[in-house]
Structures are given as structure tokens and as C-alpha cells.
Write a protein that holds these residues in place. Structure first.
Motif, PDB file in Angstrom:
ATOM      1  N   PHE A  81     -35.282 -59.842  63.504  1.00 19.54           N
ATOM      2  CA  PHE A  81     -33.977 -60.168  62.926  1.00 19.54           C
ATOM      3  C   PHE A  81     -33.639 -61.634  63.160  1.00 19.54           C
ATOM      4  CE2 PHE A  81     -29.342 -60.583  63.332  1.00 19.54           C
ATOM      5  CZ  PHE A  81     -29.005 -60.248  62.032  1.00 19.54           C
ATOM      6  N   LEU A  82     -33.858 -62.113  64.382  1.00 18.96           N
ATOM      7  CA  LEU A  82     -33.562 -63.504  64.707  1.00 18.96           C
ATOM      8  C   LEU A  82     -34.318 -63.880  65.980  1.00 18.96           C
ATOM      9  CD1 LEU A  82     -31.886 -66.091  64.161  1.00 18.96           C
ATOM     10  CD2 LEU A  82     -30.088 -65.104  65.594  1.00 18.96           C
ATOM     11  N   ASP A  83     -34.922 -65.052  65.976  1.00 15.82           N
ATOM     12  CA  ASP A  83     -35.597 -65.596  67.149  1.00 15.82           C
ATOM     13  C   ASP A  83     -35.101 -67.029  67.316  1.00 15.82           C
ATOM     14  OD1 ASP A  83     -37.264 -66.710  69.041  1.00 15.82           O
ATOM     15  OD2 ASP A  83     -39.110 -65.855  68.222  1.00 15.82           O
ATOM     16  N   LEU A  84     -34.158 -67.220  68.240  1.00 15.66           N
ATOM     17  CA  LEU A  84     -33.539 -68.530  68.394  1.00 15.66           C
ATOM     18  C   LEU A  84     -34.530 -69.595  68.860  1.00 15.66           C
ATOM     19  CD1 LEU A  84     -30.034 -67.685  69.883  1.00 15.66           C
ATOM     20  CD2 LEU A  84     -30.559 -68.546  67.607  1.00 15.66           C
ATOM     21  N   SER A  85     -35.583 -69.192  69.549  1.00 10.80           N
ATOM     22  CA  SER A  85     -36.570 -70.184  69.958  1.00 10.80           C
ATOM     23  C   SER A  85     -37.257 -70.807  68.737  1.00 10.80           C
ATOM     24  CB  SER A  85     -37.613 -69.555  70.895  1.00 10.80           C
ATOM     25  OG  SER A  85     -38.400 -68.593  70.220  1.00 10.80           O
ATOM     26  N   LYS A  86     -37.480 -70.003  67.686  1.00  5.49           N
ATOM     27  CA  LYS A  86     -38.055 -70.539  66.454  1.00  5.49           C
ATOM     28  C   LYS A  86     -37.068 -71.463  65.743  1.00  5.49           C
ATOM     29  CE  LYS A  86     -41.420 -66.991  65.161  1.00  5.49           C
ATOM     30  NZ  LYS A  86     -41.821 -66.022  64.112  1.00  5.49           N
ATOM     31  N   VAL A  87     -35.808 -71.084  65.759  1.00  3.82           N
ATOM     32  CA  VAL A  87     -34.782 -71.924  65.135  1.00  3.82           C
ATOM     33  C   VAL A  87     -34.749 -73.290  65.811  1.00  3.82           C
ATOM     34  CG1 VAL A  87     -32.310 -72.167  64.674  1.00  3.82           C
ATOM     35  CG2 VAL A  87     -33.400 -69.910  64.493  1.00  3.82           C
ATOM     36  N   THR A  88     -34.717 -73.287  67.132  1.00  9.21           N
ATOM     37  CA  THR A  88     -34.602 -74.526  67.896  1.00  9.21           C
ATOM     38  C   THR A  88     -35.863 -75.371  67.802  1.00  9.21           C
ATOM     39  OG1 THR A  88     -33.151 -73.355  69.437  1.00  9.21           O
ATOM     40  CG2 THR A  88     -34.032 -75.455  70.171  1.00  9.21           C
ATOM     41  N   GLU A  96     -27.267 -78.717  54.650  1.00 11.53           N
ATOM     42  CA  GLU A  96     -27.645 -78.321  53.294  1.00 11.53           C
ATOM     43  C   GLU A  96     -29.018 -77.661  53.273  1.00 11.53           C
ATOM     44  OE1 GLU A  96     -25.885 -78.149  50.402  1.00 11.53           O
ATOM     45  OE2 GLU A  96     -24.300 -78.487  51.881  1.00 11.53           O
ATOM     46  N   GLU A  97     -29.939 -78.191  54.059  1.00 12.42           N
ATOM     47  CA  GLU A  97     -31.273 -77.594  54.158  1.00 12.42           C
ATOM     48  C   GLU A  97     -31.184 -76.165  54.692  1.00 12.42           C
ATOM     49  OE1 GLU A  97     -35.129 -78.281  57.065  1.00 12.42           O
ATOM     50  OE2 GLU A  97     -33.934 -80.033  56.474  1.00 12.42           O
ATOM     51  N   GLU A  98     -30.356 -75.969  55.728  1.00 13.65           N
ATOM     52  CA  GLU A  98     -30.156 -74.637  56.298  1.00 13.65           C
ATOM     53  C   GLU A  98     -29.547 -73.698  55.268  1.00 13.65           C
ATOM     54  OE1 GLU A  98     -29.814 -71.461  59.036  1.00 13.65           O
ATOM     55  OE2 GLU A  98     -30.838 -73.374  59.353  1.00 13.65           O
ATOM     56  N   THR A  99     -28.521 -74.180  54.586  1.00 13.03           N
ATOM     57  CA  THR A  99     -27.830 -73.352  53.601  1.00 13.03           C
ATOM     58  C   THR A  99     -28.746 -72.986  52.445  1.00 13.03           C
ATOM     59  OG1 THR A  99     -25.721 -74.384  54.180  1.00 13.03           O
ATOM     60  CG2 THR A  99     -25.834 -73.231  52.072  1.00 13.03           C
ATOM     61  N   ASP A 100     -29.510 -73.945  51.945  1.00 13.63           N
ATOM     62  CA  ASP A 100     -30.431 -73.665  50.839  1.00 13.63           C
ATOM     63  C   ASP A 100     -31.454 -72.607  51.235  1.00 13.63           C
ATOM     64  OD1 ASP A 100     -29.137 -75.534  49.293  1.00 13.63           O
ATOM     65  OD2 ASP A 100     -30.650 -77.103  49.553  1.00 13.63           O
ATOM     66  N   GLY A 101     -31.934 -72.665  52.486  1.00 15.98           N
ATOM     67  CA  GLY A 101     -32.893 -71.671  52.951  1.00 15.98           C
ATOM     68  C   GLY A 101     -32.306 -70.277  52.978  1.00 15.98           C
ATOM     69  N   ARG A 102     -31.086 -70.169  53.455  1.00 17.43           N
ATOM     70  CA  ARG A 102     -30.420 -68.859  53.492  1.00 17.43           C
ATOM     71  C   ARG A 102     -30.145 -68.342  52.082  1.00 17.43           C
ATOM     72  NH1 ARG A 102     -28.020 -67.367  58.446  1.00 17.43           N
ATOM     73  NH2 ARG A 102     -28.497 -68.842  60.111  1.00 17.43           N
ATOM     74  N   ARG A 103     -29.701 -69.222  51.218  1.00 17.12           N
ATOM     75  CA  ARG A 103     -29.391 -68.802  49.853  1.00 17.12           C
ATOM     76  C   ARG A 103     -30.650 -68.357  49.112  1.00 17.12           C
ATOM     77  NH1 ARG A 103     -24.656 -69.816  47.451  1.00 17.12           N
ATOM     78  NH2 ARG A 103     -25.639 -70.389  45.471  1.00 17.12           N
ATOM     79  N   ALA A 104     -31.769 -68.982  49.393  1.00  9.34           N
ATOM     80  CA  ALA A 104     -33.024 -68.583  48.752  1.00  9.34           C
ATOM     81  C   ALA A 104     -33.445 -67.188  49.184  1.00  9.34           C
ATOM     82  CB  ALA A 104     -34.120 -69.600  49.083  1.00  9.34           C
ATOM     83  N   PRO A 113     -33.764 -68.762  57.822  1.00 11.65           N
ATOM     84  CA  PRO A 113     -34.996 -69.265  57.201  1.00 11.65           C
ATOM     85  C   PRO A 113     -36.049 -69.731  58.194  1.00 11.65           C
ATOM     86  CG  PRO A 113     -33.173 -70.809  56.884  1.00 11.65           C
ATOM     87  CD  PRO A 113     -32.587 -69.558  57.441  1.00 11.65           C
ATOM     88  N   ALA A 114     -35.666 -69.984  59.440  1.00  9.51           N
ATOM     89  CA  ALA A 114     -36.661 -70.358  60.446  1.00  9.51           C
ATOM     90  C   ALA A 114     -37.492 -69.162  60.875  1.00  9.51           C
ATOM     91  CB  ALA A 114     -35.968 -70.965  61.665  1.00  9.51           C
ATOM     92  N   CYS A 115     -36.961 -67.961  60.654  1.00 13.44           N
ATOM     93  CA  CYS A 115     -37.625 -66.740  61.124  1.00 13.44           C
ATOM     94  C   CYS A 115     -38.132 -65.868  59.984  1.00 13.44           C
ATOM     95  CB  CYS A 115     -36.659 -65.918  61.982  1.00 13.44           C
ATOM     96  SG  CYS A 115     -35.881 -66.825  63.316  1.00 13.44           S
ATOM     97  N   THR A 116     -37.550 -66.036  58.807  1.00  9.12           N
ATOM     98  CA  THR A 116     -37.860 -65.176  57.668  1.00  9.12           C
ATOM     99  C   THR A 116     -38.291 -66.043  56.490  1.00  9.12           C
ATOM    100  OG1 THR A 116     -36.190 -63.590  58.416  1.00  9.12           O
ATOM    101  CG2 THR A 116     -36.979 -63.356  56.156  1.00  9.12           C
ATOM    102  N   SER A 117     -39.550 -65.934  56.095  1.00  4.39           N
ATOM    103  CA  SER A 117     -40.033 -66.687  54.943  1.00  4.39           C
ATOM    104  C   SER A 117     -39.628 -65.972  53.658  1.00  4.39           C
ATOM    105  CB  SER A 117     -41.552 -66.825  55.002  1.00  4.39           C
ATOM    106  OG  SER A 117     -42.168 -65.563  54.771  1.00  4.39           O
TER     107      SER A 117
END
Length: 370
Positions: free
Chosen positions: A6-13, A252-260, A349-353
Motif C-alpha cells: 500500500f505504501l513504503d515511505l522508505s521508497k518515497v524518501t 506537480e511531478e507527484e500530482t501527475d504520478g498520482r493522477r496517472a 507513484p514511488a511505490c506503485t507503477s
């Protein structure tokens, strides 16, 4: 085994690790560990990003909400015992901020479609003690409309945004954080723009309120050793501000990834037993991608068996929490229904392609909901 966490904050960071470490080192080397240039420059970035005149960094999102209300109390716009209209479907922090200031939350039901406050029900909840509407942009979808703004204007109410989950969202080109009179931000690590710890902020065009919030967050002090309010210690740490500057520059990069990812879910999940969220009221930034399923436990077990992590935001609305027993008798069936059915899918988007999102959609489509 979880193939799709669901979420891996280490990947996000990890995406920003070098820049975050450089930001941290910059603060350490500066010798300025409270306030200073890092905080000021982050506040400027945040205000500019949403179009507000002022931004004030504070310790966390709950404090941001509390400080807005306390600021209005100190400025005479409201008094203890006054009422604040708020959605019955929200995180506990929204209600806590209201009751902490000895104000009364008046819960209004959400729309089943948006899961945000139903603006057509707001006006009937207004009484002579109502002083504000606190609208919550839940899950990243703006909870704002011309009707809501018109009601606030006609009744002389403050319109306060709980913008903890919707940084970067907008309505008709106007960003959340600049839709009402004041807005509270949270930068909790799981948020779209997360700190490495707790952090928050207030935005507003009202200089008096901004000054009051800034003073209240610093022991009530307008200048050193001069305390005009009985305040708090709720300052944004410069080390968090420095790291948030790194994250905010990538909004914007973060938002675009989530929206995709959300677009893939919305176009490929076809299981009729899984009700999908919709982008309706403005630009959605998908802090969470929340579906509704009638038998949530069975669905989550199925997803887990197929390697997909999920979460529930939130299983109990405020009026069902033990700390608010005085509201347990309220009839709020829509909030109760939403709370019983919501399931959050992986969306970071850092955890889910995008391929992960397609595979998760296929797993959902194979779920036997009957």
C-alpha cells in the motif's frame, strides 16, 4: 507475500535522499535551529504555490486548524460556544480542532458520490451561533463550490479549509489553500508532500489572522519577551522546512504520478461490486484512491491473498469515536455507510507503477463480490 504494498515511505524518501540529506546538512551547518531563512523561504514557496498572501509554518496539521480558530477567537470573529459546520465524514483532527477551542461542531452529511460535505445541506444547519464552515478536501478532492461560498458570504461566515490532504488541488484554476478565508495544511509523512516527521502550515490573505497565528504559535509572542496572547509552542522546525522545500518543488511531478495511477484505476476497474471514486468538483490530487465495497473485510482479505496491500481511511467517523460520546446519538447514516465501506488502494507513484496499477485492476476485476 505483499507484491503491491500500500505504501513504503522508505521508497518515497529514497527518490529525494541526496537532496534531503543536503538540506539537513545545510541547516546543521547554519547554526539556526528555530525559525530563520529555511522556514521563511518555505513559507514563501507555499504561499506562492497556492496563491495566498501569507503562509505560516506550524508544528503539525492539527495545530494549523486549532491556530486558525484560536486566531479568529482572539480577533473577535468567534467566541467559545459558537458553532462550526463540518462534514460528518472526516478524520478526527478536524473535529478535535473545533472542540479544543471550546467551539461546537455541527456535523453535516457528505455526498455519497464525492464523500465530501453535501453543500446543499449546509444552509439548513446554520443557526444564530454559526460562525464558520470548515470544509475538508477529503482524499484530495476539493470540497468547495460556488454555493458553499455564497452561503458563507450571505451569512457572514468564515470559510476554513482543512487542506491536509489536497495540496495542489484546485477549482476553476484556484488552488486549495486559497479558496476560503484560511486553510490548514498537514505535512505528515504519508501526505502527498510529506515531511520526515510532523509539520503543518496555515495560509490566508488576512494579514491580521496571519500575524495572530504566527504569534500564537510562538508562545503568543509578537516580539521577543512580549506576549500578547497566552500562546503555544507550535513552530515549524527549520530542518523540516528545508526538507519540505525539496518536496514542494516536486509537487506537480507527484500530482501527475498520482493522477496517472487514478486514471488507470478509473478506466480499467470494471467490477460492479467495487464503487469507484470520481473527479467531480475540481482537480483531484488523489491523496487516497478510495473505493467502496459492501463486504470490506472479505474484499481486503482477497486483495491480501493476491498480494495487494490496502488500507481503510477511516473506519469510524468522529461521532462514533469514544471521545465524542455526546454525539453518538446523532443520526448520520451516510457517514456511517461510507465508513463501513471505504477501502484505499495503492496510489503513491514511488511505490506503485502504472503496470502495477493495471495488474491491481485485473485482480479487482476477478473479485467475486456476490
Amino acid at each position: 507475500m505483499i507484491k503491491y504494498p500500500f505504501l513504503d515511505l522508505s521508497k518515497v524518501t529514497r527518490q529525494y535522499a541526496d537532496e534531503l540529506k543536503a538540506a539537513c546538512n545545510r541547516v546543521i551547518d547554519s547554526g539556526r535551529y528555530i525559525g530563520g531563512e529555511e522556514v521563511e523561504s518555505f513559507e514563501h514557496m507555499l504561499a506562492e504555490s497556492c496563491g495566498a498572501a501569507y503562509a505560516v509554518g506550524v508544528a503539525n496539521g492539527l495545530d494549523a486548524l486549532r491556530l486558525i480558530l484560536r486566531g479568529y477567537i482572539e480577533l473577535g470573529a468567534m467566541s467559545p460556544g459558537d458553532e462550526v459546520i463540518v462534514s460528518s465524514d472526516t478524520y478526527i483532527a478536524t473535529a478535535l480542532a473545533i472542540t479544543d477551542m471550546r467551539l461546537k461542531p455541527v456535523f453535516v452529511e457528505p455526498s455519497l458520490i464525492t464523500m465530501n460535505i453535501d453543500d446543499t445541506l449546509i444552509e439548513e444547519a446554520i443557526t444564530e451561533r454559526t460562525r464558520a464552515i470548515m470544509t475538508v478536501h477529503l482524499y484530495g478532492q476539493p470540497a468547495y463550490s460556488r454555493l458553499m461560498a455564497d452561503i458563507a458570504r450571505r451569512h457572514g461566515l468564515k470559510l476554513i479549509e482543512d487542506n491536509a490532504q489536497a495540496i495542489g488541488a484546485s477549482v476553476d484554476g484556484v488552488s486549495t489553500g486559497h479558496l476560503g478565508d484560511a486553510a490548514a495544511f498537514s505535512f505528515y509523512p504519508t501526505k502527498n508532500i510529506g515531511a520526515i516527521g510532523d509539520a503543518g502550515a496555515v495560509t490566508t490573505d488576512d494579514r491580521e489572522l496571519a500575524d495572530a497565528v504566527r504569534a500564537l504559535a510562538n508562545y503568543g509572542s509578537s516580539r521577543r519577551y512580549h506576549n500578547i496572547y497566552q500562546g503555544y509552542n507550535s513552530r515549524l522546525d527549520p530542518i523540516q522546512a528545508a526538507m519540505l522545500k525539496v518536496r514542494l518543488a516536486r509537487l506537480e511531478e507527484e500530482t501527475d504520478g498520482r493522477r496517472a495511477i487514478a486514471e488507470i484505476y478509473g478506466s480499467t476497474i470494471t467490477n460492479p461490486g467495487v464503487l469507484l471514486p470520481r473527479e467531480i468538483t475540481g482537480r483531484h490530487v488523489w491523496h487516497q484512491y478510495v473505493v467502496r465495497v459492501s463486504d470490506r473485510d472479505r474484499f481486503r482479505e482477497y486483495m491480501l491473498d493476491n498480494g495487494v496491500g490496502t488500507d481503510v481511511n477511516y473506519p469510524l467517523p468522529p461521532h462514533r469515536q469514544p471521545c465524542y460520546k455526546e454525539y453518538s446519538g446523532l443520526s448520520l447514516p451516510i457517514a456511517d455507510k461510507i465508513a463501513a465501506e471505504v477501502v484505499s488502494l495503492p496510489i503513491n507513484p514511488a511505490c506503485t507503477s502504472l503496470d502495477d496499477a493495471r495488474e491491481i485492476s485485473e485482480i479487482i476485476n476477478n473479485y467475486d463480490y456476490e
